[in-house]
Design a protein around this motif. Structure first.
Motif, PDB file in Angstrom:
ATOM      1  N   VAL A 652      -6.065   4.452  -7.762  1.00  0.00           N
ATOM      2  CA  VAL A 652      -4.797   5.171  -7.618  1.00  0.00           C
ATOM      3  C   VAL A 652      -3.637   4.227  -7.317  1.00  0.00           C
ATOM      4  O   VAL A 652      -2.573   4.326  -7.953  1.00  0.00           O
ATOM      5  N   PRO A 653      -3.749   3.300  -6.337  1.00  0.00           N
ATOM      6  CA  PRO A 653      -2.615   2.401  -6.086  1.00  0.00           C
ATOM      7  C   PRO A 653      -2.199   1.627  -7.332  1.00  0.00           C
ATOM      8  O   PRO A 653      -1.012   1.530  -7.639  1.00  0.00           O
ATOM      9  N   ASN A 654      -3.188   1.071  -8.046  1.00  0.00           N
ATOM     10  CA  ASN A 654      -2.867   0.323  -9.261  1.00  0.00           C
ATOM     11  C   ASN A 654      -2.193   1.204 -10.289  1.00  0.00           C
ATOM     12  O   ASN A 654      -1.227   0.788 -10.945  1.00  0.00           O
ATOM     13  N   ILE A 673      12.253   4.613  -8.879  1.00  0.00           N
ATOM     14  CA  ILE A 673      12.507   4.476  -7.447  1.00  0.00           C
ATOM     15  C   ILE A 673      11.641   5.436  -6.652  1.00  0.00           C
ATOM     16  O   ILE A 673      11.064   5.078  -5.620  1.00  0.00           O
ATOM     17  N   VAL A 674      11.519   6.661  -7.147  1.00  0.00           N
ATOM     18  CA  VAL A 674      10.682   7.654  -6.461  1.00  0.00           C
ATOM     19  C   VAL A 674       9.249   7.141  -6.333  1.00  0.00           C
ATOM     20  O   VAL A 674       8.628   7.218  -5.263  1.00  0.00           O
ATOM     21  N   GLU A 675       8.689   6.621  -7.445  1.00  0.00           N
ATOM     22  CA  GLU A 675       7.308   6.153  -7.434  1.00  0.00           C
ATOM     23  C   GLU A 675       7.151   4.905  -6.575  1.00  0.00           C
ATOM     24  O   GLU A 675       6.149   4.746  -5.863  1.00  0.00           O
ATOM     25  N   LEU A 676       8.145   4.038  -6.636  1.00  0.00           N
ATOM     26  CA  LEU A 676       8.069   2.822  -5.828  1.00  0.00           C
ATOM     27  C   LEU A 676       8.143   3.143  -4.342  1.00  0.00           C
ATOM     28  O   LEU A 676       7.383   2.595  -3.527  1.00  0.00           O
ATOM     29  N   THR A 685      -0.359  -1.132   3.172  1.00  0.00           N
ATOM     30  CA  THR A 685      -1.198  -2.323   3.354  1.00  0.00           C
ATOM     31  C   THR A 685      -1.784  -2.854   2.054  1.00  0.00           C
ATOM     32  O   THR A 685      -2.478  -3.869   2.059  1.00  0.00           O
ATOM     33  N   ASN A 686      -1.542  -2.159   0.970  1.00  0.00           N
ATOM     34  CA  ASN A 686      -2.077  -2.601  -0.315  1.00  0.00           C
ATOM     35  C   ASN A 686      -1.421  -3.899  -0.742  1.00  0.00           C
ATOM     36  O   ASN A 686      -0.236  -4.139  -0.489  1.00  0.00           O
ATOM     37  N   GLU A 687      -2.172  -4.753  -1.340  1.00  0.00           N
ATOM     38  CA  GLU A 687      -1.652  -6.040  -1.779  1.00  0.00           C
ATOM     39  C   GLU A 687      -0.463  -5.879  -2.711  1.00  0.00           C
ATOM     40  O   GLU A 687       0.480  -6.676  -2.697  1.00  0.00           O
ATOM     41  N   LEU A 688      -0.527  -4.832  -3.522  1.00  0.00           N
ATOM     42  CA  LEU A 688       0.572  -4.599  -4.464  1.00  0.00           C
ATOM     43  C   LEU A 688       1.854  -4.206  -3.761  1.00  0.00           C
ATOM     44  O   LEU A 688       2.948  -4.328  -4.322  1.00  0.00           O
ATOM     45  N   ALA A 689       1.709  -3.689  -2.552  1.00  0.00           N
ATOM     46  CA  ALA A 689       2.899  -3.247  -1.823  1.00  0.00           C
ATOM     47  C   ALA A 689       3.849  -4.404  -1.556  1.00  0.00           C
ATOM     48  O   ALA A 689       5.051  -4.191  -1.332  1.00  0.00           O
ATOM     49  N   LYS A 690       3.349  -5.625  -1.568  1.00  0.00           N
ATOM     50  CA  LYS A 690       4.193  -6.777  -1.293  1.00  0.00           C
ATOM     51  C   LYS A 690       5.281  -6.947  -2.347  1.00  0.00           C
ATOM     52  O   LYS A 690       6.349  -7.483  -2.058  1.00  0.00           O
ATOM     53  N   SER A 691       4.989  -6.509  -3.553  1.00  0.00           N
ATOM     54  CA  SER A 691       5.985  -6.663  -4.613  1.00  0.00           C
ATOM     55  C   SER A 691       6.887  -5.449  -4.760  1.00  0.00           C
ATOM     56  O   SER A 691       7.850  -5.487  -5.527  1.00  0.00           O
ATOM     57  N   ILE A 692       6.573  -4.392  -4.024  1.00  0.00           N
ATOM     58  CA  ILE A 692       7.371  -3.178  -4.158  1.00  0.00           C
ATOM     59  C   ILE A 692       8.820  -3.407  -3.742  1.00  0.00           C
ATOM     60  O   ILE A 692       9.751  -2.967  -4.446  1.00  0.00           O
TER      61      ILE A 692
END
Length: 969
Positions: A652-654, A673-676, A685-692
């Motif tokens: 789901v996060p990906n 923007i809504v999805e981000l 805490t997801n690794e991908l969150a760092k690029s959000i």
């Protein structure tokens, strides 16, 4: 045991000779209308019995006979016999009557008593005729040249009436007086019979030998030879007896052959003779050396087609005598002598039966195995055998193979016990399997052929002969009529294939292909079996492991629709379909299959989480396919529906991240923007969150939401592990806050920046400058703290540039110069604000002190060498000196001075002010000269303005208008 020969005496006396009769009208038969037609009765060319002799008083004519029924003729002769008193007529009538009865019928109407009475009457007639002397008989002419016949008939009548000695004398007279008579052969034979019955075997031998010496007479020759053999036997002359009996058998064999029969197919008297002859021979052999004696006989006489009969009867004789080994040895001797004979199997069967009767069970077993090994594969050799012989072999083989296969199977089961690998068990299973296969070949259409094939498979399986087991099982399952073990056989074949796959060092694909075919055959043949879908499920899984995805799907789909499939099987099948479809990149199908499988799982099922994860993966792959096909909006919907359908999935996060990224790609900033933002909140805490934050910054900027972009940058600066990224984020956020009007937030970030990031130097200095500018604006309103802060940051800038030395940047150096200018300007204000008053000396001192500070500051600015700064500094220096000169001249005059003193005081002030004015002009002129370098800024212009005032002759010029010509001529 005392063996007696068949007595031919009475039997032959009662067989009349066959005659051709001429029925006379004197017999009362003239009433038949067809007397001119012949009545012919078949007869042999030579007389065969006494009844065939023609009486002397009968005349034979060749005229045609009337067509009168034979029974009527016999009845008339009988009537004549009973009514006449003439001996000759009575005897002749009796001959004719009995001859006709022998040829065309029997005396069914006469009892034995009537028969004796009949011949008693005949004997009386014979005696009456013979009561005269021989000369009288001859003289009368009644039996002229027929005395031999009279003696024969007398002997016959005496014998039939029980006067055997008289009969023997008459016969001896006949052969003595008439050695060449046509009745002599029969007479000798009857003499031999008489002596044999009396136990006088020497004379019987002589008599029988006389019969044989007379030449070819089939009727008496065969019987004489037979009786001669008996006579030799009674004399104890075994070889002569045997050789003679063999001659008898030769005759019977020839007769059977002529009639197209086998010797043992003879009937009637021939059959009885055959049996008696063989019996006496065998009895003789049994007293001698048994089969060895028989073989010596055959060596003397040559090989005989009927030899098997002798071996057979001898063996049976031994068996009757309970001499079991002798009987078996006899049969074995035949087999050894005639291994290819159609009768050898009979002998082998006899051996088995003999041992069975003797209860020699081990020998029975051995012989049955020998029989099987000898005949199970000899069908081609038996091609020319008679049907009965073939049938015997086949029936025996079937019987023995059933027993042997069952025996070894049971032995193997007993030997195995708890040790399936027991060597004896394996050996016996293997033998049982071979016997079952042989039984199958012998009885391929038997009612239990399916069961036999199944047991063969079981035996081979337990023996570890899996290839043979497979073949037997499959024949049982698919090549036999329906039977109770068919399904088990089909299933066992598949299990055997499993072992073959385990053993296969090469050609594994071939074995697997065979196994697959077997499973498919099972599923088709035994569709109602619960094991069918189970096997299909396993096959589908194996195909899956082999990466044969299309076939795996095909088989799994069969499981899904199978009527006997359980929920577990269907669930597994759907899962297999999903995995195979996924591997085949058929993600829509994979999603459906995974969903079907998950629907069949309970909440606590261990596979449910992984299956739902696979659903998410299938959807994700659909999104990727859509992207590859440039169907980005469709891909976004796939990404977003993963959370809706499988919210717990790790994908789901990906998926959400990818959806937001693709929305940005489409420049759909609001949705992006809504999805981000949702991602950032939902998966912090997801690794991908760092690029959000970066993405949000970009999206915010693209949608002109600078404050939000700045907020995102601040968050980024705090979350980023990369110092560089954090530094850039802070600086960029400060800039965004600044441009958005949130100066306070901007300054706060600039201040943080100066505290944390001294590198890179240029931005570090810029941050200081931003703070200086901010406090400059605040200080303009009189805020002392702001003023102090402003001066602080200006001094920081100057210090940074100074400390950097040669490593400073142009921008930093300029900003340092600019800061110096600002600080210098701040020093100018106190100077300008000081008024020269009395006492002048005191105020002038303060003024001079302020001047020095200001000059020093502007001189520092001039050191930076920037024209934009130097022109102002130079002008401001000029202003300082000009202002000092003006302030001196305008300073307060001391009180109490008269006019002259005031004038003199003013002259003194002018002298004091003049150098400063000159200094100011000099400085203004420095700026004015910068025009040569193309510098003509505000401060240069102001310098010219001041010069025009102070040195008007040199710098005040009349401005002239220059006319503009708009056209060219």
């Amino acid at each position: 045991m005392r063996l007696r020969p068949v007595c031919y005496l009475n039997r032959l006396w009662h067989r009349p000779l066959v005659l051709t009769l001429s029925l006379m009208s004197g017999l009362g038969m003239a009433n038949y209308s067809h007397a001119v037609e012949s009545f012919q009765i078949n007869f042999d060319d030579e007389p065969q019995t006494l009844g065939d002799i023609k009486p002397a008083f009968l005349s034979f004519e060749q005229e045609p006979l009337p067509a009168i029924p034979i029974r009527e003729v016999i009845r008339r002769y009988k009537q004549l016999f009973e009514s006449t008193q003439e001996p000759e007529v009575r005897i002749d009538a009796l001959h004719r009557m009995t001859s006709l009865e022998a040829k065309f019928g029997d005396a069914r109407e006469r009892t034995p008593e009537e028969e004796r009475k009949l011949y008693q009457m005949a004997l009386e007639s014979y005696e009456k005729m013979a009561s005269g002397s021989y000369e009288m008989i001859v003289g009368a002419g009644v039996y002229y040249k027929r005395i031999d016949e009279l003696l024969y008939q007398t002997a016959k009548a005496n014998d039939l009436t029980g006067q055997h000695d008289k009969a023997l004398r008459s016969l001896e007279q006949l052969v003595g007086l008439y050695p060449n008579s046509h009745l002599a052969t029969e007479a000798w034979f009857r003499i031999g019979e008489a002596y044999f019955s009396n136990g006088n075997y020497d004379k019987s031998v002589r008599a029988y030998s006389q019969v044989l010496s007379k030449g070819k007479d089939t009727h008496f020759e065969d019987k004489a030879r037979y009786m001669l053999g008996w006579a030799y036997y009674k004399q104890g002359k075994s070889e002569k007896s045997a050789d003679t009996f063999v001659a008898v058998l030769d005759g019977l064999a020839a007769k059977a052959k002529a009639e197209g029969q086998a010797i043992d197919e003879l009937s009637g008297n021939d059959k009885e003779t055959l049996e008696d002859t063989v019996r006496v021979l065998c009895l003789s052999f049994s007293y001698d050396a048994g089969a060895s004696a028989l073989e010596r006989l055959l060596q003397r006489s040559g090989e005989k087609d009927y030899a098997w009969l002798l071996y057979d009867r001898l063996a049976k004789l031994y068996l009757k005598q309970q001499r079991f080994e002798d009987g078996a040895d006899t049969a074995r001797s035949y087999i050894a002598r005639y291994p290819d004979s159609p009768k050898s199997p009979r002998m082998a069967v006899f051996i088995i039966d003999a041992y069975q009767q003797a209860r020699f069970l081990v020998r029975v077993q051995e012989e049955k195995e020998l029989f099987v090994s000898t005949y199970v594969a000899s069908n081609p050799a038996r091609a020319g055998w008679a049907a009965a012989d073939k049938m015997l072999v086949n029936k025996s083989l079937e019987s023995y193979l059933r027993e042997l296969s069952r025996y070894y199977f049971l032995q193997a089961q007993q030997a195995s016990g708890t040790e399936p690998s027991n060597a004896d068990a394996i050996k016996n299973y293997s033998r049982a399997g071979d016997y079952y296969v042989s039984l199958e070949a012998v009885a391929p259409r038997g009612e239990d052929i399916g069961r036999i094939r199944f047991l063969a498979g079981e035996a081979f399986f337990n023996a570890g002969r899996y290839q043979d087991a497979v073949q037997a099982y499959e024949r049982s399952a698919y090549q036999s009529d329906p039977h109770k073990d068919a399904a088990n056989a089909g299933y066992a074949a598949i299990m055997a294939y499993g072992h073959l796959l385990g053993e296969a060092s090469q050609g594994e694909s071939v074995v697997f292909a065979q196994k697959k075919s077997s499973i498919l055959a099972y599923a088709k043949q035994f569709a109602d079996e619960e094991r069918a879908p189970v096997l299909l499920s396993h096959l589908s899984g194996e195909l899956m492991q082999m990466q044969n995805y299309p076939e795996s799907v095909n088989i799994a789909e069969k499981v899904v629709i199978h009527s006997k499939s359980t929920e577990d099987l269907k669930r597994t099948a759907w899962l297999t379909i999903g995995q195979a479809a996924f591997a085949l990149q058929q993600y829509v199908k994979a999603e459906k299959a995974y969903s079907e499988s998950a629907a069949l799982m309970k909440a606590e099922h261990s596979m449910l989480p992984a299956t739902r994860e696979r659903i998410a993966a299938a959807i994700y792959r659909q999104a990727e396919d859509a992207i590859a096909s440039r169907r980005v909006p469709e891909a976004i919907e796939h990404f977003l529906r993963i959370e809706k359908q499988v919210p717990e999935s790790s994908i789901v996060p990906n998926a959400n991240f990818d959806a937001a990224s693709r929305l940005m790609e489409l420049q759909d900033w609001p949705r992006a923007i809504v999805e981000l933002e949702r991602f950032e909140k939902q998966f912090p805490t997801n690794e991908l969150a760092k690029s959000i934050p970066e993405k949000l910054v970009y999206a915010y900027l693209q949608s002109n939401q600078k404050v939000k972009a700045a907020d995102a940058l601040v968050r980024l600066s705090k979350s980023a592990s990369d110092t560089e990224k954090s530094r850039n984020a802070i600086y960029q956020a400060a800039e965004l806050y600044e441009t958005s009007g949130d100066v306070s937030s901007a300054m706060s970030l600039y201040r943080e920046y100066t505290e944390r990031y001294p590198e890179p130097f240029d931005l570090y200095v810029e941050a200081h400058n931003k703070l200086a500018e901010y406090y400059a604006a605040s200080s303009s309103s009189g805020d002392k703290e702001a003023t102090a802060a402003h001066e602080f940051w200006l001094n920081k800038i100057i210090t940074l540039d100074q400390k950097a030395g040669s490593h400073t940047t142009e921008r930093a150096h300029f900003l340092a110069g600019q800061a110096s200018l600002v600080l210098a300007n701040k020093q100018l204000e106190p100077f300008m604000s000081i008024k020269l008053g009395l006492p002048l000396k005191k105020s002038l001192k303060r003024k001079r002190s302020a001047l020095e500070a200001a000059v020093k500051g502007y001189n520092e600015v001039l050191k930076y060498g920037y024209a934009d700064l130097s022109t102002e500094a130079t002008f401001k220096l000029g202003e300082i000196y000009r202002q000092l000169s003006a302030d001196l001249l305008a300073s307060e005059r001391p009180k109490g001075l008269d006019e002259l003193e005031l004038e003199q005081y003013g002259i003194l002030l002018e002298e004091q002010a003049y150098p400063y004015e000159e200094k100011a002009i000099e400085l203004y002129e420095i700026n004015a000269t910068r025009t040569k370098d193309g510098v003509y800024d505000k401060w240069v212009q102001e310098s010219f303005r001041q010069l025009s005032k102070m040195v008007p002759a040199n710098y005040k010029r009349q401005q002239k208008a220059i006319r503009y010509v708009s056209e060219f001529k």
